[in-house]
Design a protein around this motif. Structure first.
Motif, PDB file in Angstrom:
ATOM      1  N   ASP A 119       2.670   1.606  -3.319  1.00 27.81           N
ATOM      2  CA  ASP A 119       1.743   2.112  -4.339  1.00 27.81           C
ATOM      3  C   ASP A 119       1.540   3.619  -4.197  1.00 27.81           C
ATOM      4  N   ARG A 120       1.462   4.060  -2.964  1.00 27.06           N
ATOM      5  CA  ARG A 120       1.268   5.500  -2.737  1.00 27.06           C
ATOM      6  C   ARG A 120       2.475   6.288  -3.265  1.00 27.06           C
ATOM      7  N   LYS A 179       0.836  -1.217   0.000  1.00 26.25           N
ATOM      8  CA  LYS A 179       0.000   0.000   0.000  1.00 26.25           C
ATOM      9  C   LYS A 179       0.866   1.261   0.000  1.00 26.25           C
ATOM     10  N   LYS A 211       4.396   5.412  -5.628  1.00 24.55           N
ATOM     11  CA  LYS A 211       4.328   5.400  -7.093  1.00 24.55           C
ATOM     12  C   LYS A 211       3.330   6.450  -7.581  1.00 24.55           C
ATOM     13  N   LYS A 212       2.143   6.448  -6.975  1.00 23.52           N
ATOM     14  CA  LYS A 212       1.098   7.395  -7.392  1.00 23.52           C
ATOM     15  C   LYS A 212       1.543   8.835  -7.177  1.00 23.52           C
ATOM     16  N   ASP A 213       2.173   9.083  -6.033  1.00 20.62           N
ATOM     17  CA  ASP A 213       2.624  10.453  -5.735  1.00 20.62           C
ATOM     18  C   ASP A 213       3.912  10.802  -6.484  1.00 20.62           C
ATOM     19  N   ASP A 214       4.468   9.811  -7.179  1.00 17.70           N
ATOM     20  CA  ASP A 214       5.758   9.978  -7.849  1.00 17.70           C
ATOM     21  C   ASP A 214       6.793  10.616  -6.916  1.00 17.70           C
TER      22      ASP A 214
END
Ligand SMILES: [Zn+2]
Ligand SMILES: [Zn+2]
Ligand SMILES: [Zn+2]
Length: 978
Positions: free
Chosen positions: A37-38, A34, A40-43
């Protein structure tokens, strides 16, 4: 009845019981992905790359792993170590852009693809290699992200990137322009039936039966006479199993500092190594007859005559490669057709004579001339016959031995010299300058490691840059078909680089040479106008080595880099090629620090390898101990030695992981009703023990920051373990539990403890973030109420709260105090606390005695008595501190009760004239005399506290309360009710 009810009455609701949503267990299998993934999403990756731009830059240049399989534990260790270093430098306020890279060209990928697609043409092979590398890069990239590694994943470098391929050619052009590149003969393993050179991995060894011949090389007469005092002919007895190479002999080698014997065999006088004389005589079936002896050094420099080539001499050398297991200790050397012979040829400047064709025949230049055109495999009989004719064959037999064969056609290999491209290590003192740089300009971590690079460079005789392969950066040159002379220039290379930049290395493969060469170009050597393209590619170590040029310089990053971090095997690989190429291109090393670590080994200390079946994949470890477990394991391994893995080590790491997590959870669970902005208690209102905890926090922070700075990550690991277990869990947090749980929720006392808890949590979370990246993110989610960005985009917290800082802040010391004054203040404070902590452990020992006797169950049931003797320096320091405690509003009794977690504390001060002297030799003290350190000026005793147990806080006190509450609890409870 009433008494029972009283006892049952619960005060649980009146306590400030800890609570938090932060889970006890990491539940890593579910929670780790989790967080990742965060990120990655927030780069977060791009953000960390740009963070602190404009500030001091710290550049870690990522050595590229090879893109041909899943990452293994060694790669995971290396990348994580780099990530810990980068994160800690970044959190210390520096700009730390890390560009991850991949090594994409070269043999391992080419071999794998050739096995998968046998027989494909070169264009297809290149295409498939490119696809394969691309696929693995994407897989590895995800695997690295799953380790919590933060690098600029959206903008990495690939050695097969078109621009980078072109820049690699440009780097080569520049080396050539500066005179470092040459093309000359090198002896290589060759399959005459496949007509190709073989790489080491393509060579297989099988048993084979070969002739074994003992050949006489006549020694020059004068020398024989000088050494052996004989007028009869003397020969050096040489032994070989490859008769066809005898015509190419150029020297004989002896073993240095070894004795040789002149033997009489079958009426001839021959020289052999003394240690092998018995064996030789046994093989020949003769009795040993020694005529004379000498040392190898007596013979060195002498000439011998070739047994059948008139006018051809073979000088005698001595070198340690000569063995004493087989043969005669007189080694035949033909540098044009033997790999070891070649090395010796380079070392001693012996001619690399190799008139051999690709299909395995003698060519023009061979002597005797009648051999020209003969297959070397047919030469066996010819050579033996010739030796017999000249009476130089002393003995002939056969031998079964391991011999190199081709992996494709299984034919025995030959060795022949072919033209190869070289980096000239002596040009412009390149080797010497590299050694100087190692000595003077590069820092090594650990420091002794400089010797490895020194020896890698010092022992390197040459650097062959060409490979007869398909998948790689081309060596841009035209070769005369008629005479094999090369034609190239830096400008020609740069012209081709333009095309490669657009179309990749495929451009060189497809372009028509006539388009590139001026129309009237002819060979400067033979005048021919017939040229072919050079098909050799560059050694991948050159590709990876020049990334300081193709990445750092071309992308405008900091140069030289601050640090290179790789395994010790890279002394012979990437460190070396990086250093040499940077000295060629830039006259200075590409890095200021080289950090190295060992190999991953199993619990028995064996290097991990597929054949041993002891390989642990990173994901297996993550499944067991989570991402932060793996990262903590990396931090726990001292990188001076091997990187060990064992169940015991993993269990230790998991224990530390749990300890840190639990510490953070305890802190979080006591901060649920605390806001740092509004509830913090200022220093002047804090209790002494809280001030002490702040000082200890500052010391811990300093220690960890210094360890990060020195790249001593193991020291960080140990400091973290000690602090969480020793300082917090077993000490401060234990002491303040009572205050946190039972004092009035918004009292200054509880808020004071909470303020310190908040600082500890904040500082600790930031300090663990480089290592325990996921846990730190989770903790900060819980306590940073206004959190807008990842913990990895935050800086380490400044914790100035050392004693001297506190004293200045409180006006005890003036702001312009000298550094020496401040240091001496700290020293005094530390001494006071040392005395106090010693006293505490004495009291705990005394209580432990009571516990063992069954008198008390818990320290809270105890009363302690402390007698302070007169005239001890220690005591005056201690009393000074206790007086200070009173001056800030806590009685010394209360302070010591809290400090030792007891219900009652009596202090007898013998200097106090109002108090009677105590006989400390009395039995009640004598019982505890072993609890106190002699010479401390203190005496202690412990006993069960009087009164009754408060049902709310479990302290013992004489109570008149209807519920049996102690005075403090009465106050708190009654206030809550009203
Ligand atoms: Zn072959
Ligand atoms: Zn030519
Ligand atoms: Zn109480």
């Amino acid at each position: 009845m009433a008494q029972d009810e009283k006892a049952k009455k619960s005060f649980k609701d009146t306590l400030n019981l800890p609570h938090t949503d932060f889970p006890i267990r990491a539940n890593a299998q579910i929670e780790d992905p989790k967080i990742i993934d965060r990120w990655k999403k927030d780069d977060v990756y791009t953000k960390t790359f740009h963070k602190n731009e404009g500030k001091q830059t710290y550049l870690l240049h990522d050595g590229p792993p090879y893109a041909n399989g899943h990452i293994h534990l060694g790669t995971a260790y290396n990348k994580t170590l780099k990530d810990i270093i980068a994160k800690s430098e970044r959190m210390a306020g520096k700009h730390v852009p890390v560009t991850p890279g991949w090594d994409c060209h070269g043999l391992p990928i080419e071999l794998k693809v050739s096995k998968e697609f046998p027989g494909v043409d070169k264009d297809t092979l290149r295409k498939k290699c490119r696809e394969s590398a691309t696929g693995w890069i994407e897989i590895q990239k995800e695997e690295f992200k799953n380790l919590g590694v933060m690098m600029d994943w959206n903008n990495p470098y690939y050695t097969m990137d078109f621009v980078q391929e072109a820049d690699t050619v440009r780097a080569f052009a520049e080396c050539a322009e500066r005179g470092y590149i040459s093309r000359k003969n090198k002896t290589v393993a060759w399959c005459a039936s496949c007509q190709t050179v073989l790489a080491t991995v393509e060579i297989e060894h099988y048993e084979r039966k070969d002739p074994s011949i003992f050949v006489e090389f006549p020694l020059e007469a004068q020398r024989a006479k000088d050494i052996f005092k004989t007028d009869n002919p003397v020969s050096m007895l040489m032994w070989t199993t490859t008769p066809w190479t005898v015509p190419l002999n150029r020297a004989l080698f002896l073993k240095p500092k070894t004795s040789y014997e002149l033997l009489e065999i079958n009426g001839k006088q021959v020289v052999v190594g003394a240690k092998l004389a018995d064996k030789v005589c046994a093989t020949l079936g003769v009795d040993k007859k020694v005529l004379a002896t000498c040392m190898a050094e007596d013979l060195v420099g002498a000439q011998t005559n070739h047994p059948f080539i008139a006018g051809q001499h073979s000088p005698i050398f001595a070198d340690n490669f000569v063995g004493l297991e087989d043969g005669t200790a007189v080694v035949h050397s033909a540098p044009g057709c033997g790999p070891e012979d070649y090395d010796m040829g380079i070392k001693y400047g012996i001619e690399i004579f190799s008139p051999l064709s690709a299909d395995g025949r003698y060519t023009k230049g061979i002597k005797p001339e009648e051999l020209e055109g003969m297959l070397v495999t047919d030469a066996l009989g010819w050579v033996i016959q010739k030796l017999q004719e000249t009476d130089t064959l002393l003995f002939k037999t056969s031998i079964k031995h391991s011999y190199p064969h081709c992996w494709r056609c299984r034919n025995g290999l030959m060795f022949r010299a072919t033209k190869q491209w070289f980096c000239e290590l002596q040009h412009n003192d390149l080797s010497k300058r590299a050694l100087d740089a190692i000595k003077n300009n590069i820092e090594f971590l650990p420091s002794g490691m400089s010797n490895h690079l020194k020896s890698a460079i010092g022992t390197r005789a040459e650097w062959c840059l060409s490979r007869q392969r398909t998948w790689g950066t081309p060596i841009v040159a035209a070769i005369c078909v008629a005479c094999d002379t090369e034609h190239t220039s830096p400008s020609f290379m740069r012209k081709v680089a333009e095309g490669i930049e657009k179309f990749g290395v495929e451009y060189w493969a497809s372009v028509d040479l006539r388009e590139l060469l001026p129309q009237d170009t002819t060979c400067k050597s033979c005048g021919s106008a017939d040229f072919r393209k050079e098909e050799d590619i560059l050694d991948v170590w050159f590709d990876a080595g020049v990334t300081h040029f193709t990445v750092l310089k071309k992308r405008g990053q900091k140069y030289p880099a601050d640090i290179y971090v790789e395994g010790t095997d890279q002394h012979r690989g990437w460190f070396q090629s990086s250093l040499l190429t940077s000295l060629m291109l830039d006259e200075r090393p590409a890095m200021t620090t080289i950090a190295t670590h060992g190999y991953t080994v199993d619990d028995k200390g064996r290097k991990m390898s597929k054949s041993l079946g002891n390989v642990i994949a990173p994901h297996e470890l993550i499944e067991k101990i989570g991402v932060d477990g793996l990262r903590l394991w990396v931090a726990s391994v001292d990188f001076e030695g091997d990187i060990a893995t064992s169940d015991a080590l993993m269990e230790n790491v998991s224990e530390v992981n749990r300890k840190v997590r639990n510490t953070a959870r305890f802190l979080l669970s006591n901060l649920y009703d605390f806001k740092i902005a509004t509830d913090a208690v200022p220093l002047e209102k804090m209790r002494m023990i809280d001030r002490y905890a702040l000082h200890e926090l500052a010391m811990f922070s300093q220690k960890v920051r210094a360890a990060y700075d020195a790249k001593d990550i193991t020291a960080v690991f140990h400091a973290l373990t000690d602090y969480c277990t020793g300082e917090l869990s077993a000490f401060y947090l234990d002491i303040i539990k009572d205050r946190l749980y039972t004092d009035q929720a918004d009292s200054v006392e509880r808020r004071s403890a909470q303020t310190v808890c908040w600082y500890i949590l904040d500082v600790l979370t930031h300090l663990i973030a480089p290592i325990m990246s996921i846990t730190a993110e989770q903790i900060s989610d819980h306590y940073q109420t206004d959190k807008t960005e990842s913990i990895h985009l935050q800086d380490f917290k400044d914790v100035p709260f050392t004693w001297d800082y506190q004293a200045q802040k409180l006006g005890v010391l003036s702001l312009n105090e000298s550094a020496a004054e401040l240091a001496s203040y700290n020293k005094k404070r530390e001494k006071q606390w040392e005395i106090l902590c010693n006293l505490r452990s004495s009291l705990l020992k005394a209580i432990e005695k009571l516990r063992k006797q069954g008198i008390v169950k818990h320290s809270l049931e105890a009363k302690v008595t402390i007698v302070m003797n007169r005239d001890k320096d220690n005591i005056s320091l201690l009393k000074e501190l206790l007086d200070e405690v009173e001056s800030i509003g806590q009685s010394k009794h209360e302070f010591l009760k809290e400090f030792c977690i007891v219900s009652d504390c009596e202090i007898i001060d013998e200097e106090d004239e109002d108090q009677d002297d105590v006989d400390t030799d009395d039995e009640s003290f004598a019982e505890f005399s072993d609890c106190i350190q002699s010479d401390s000026g203190l005496h202690v005793k412990a006993e069960h506290a009087s009164g009754s147990k408060c049902p709310r806080c479990w302290k013992w006190e004489a109570s008149g309360d209807q519920d049996g509450l102690c005075a403090r609890c009465q106050k708190v409870v009654r206030r809550q009710i009203h």
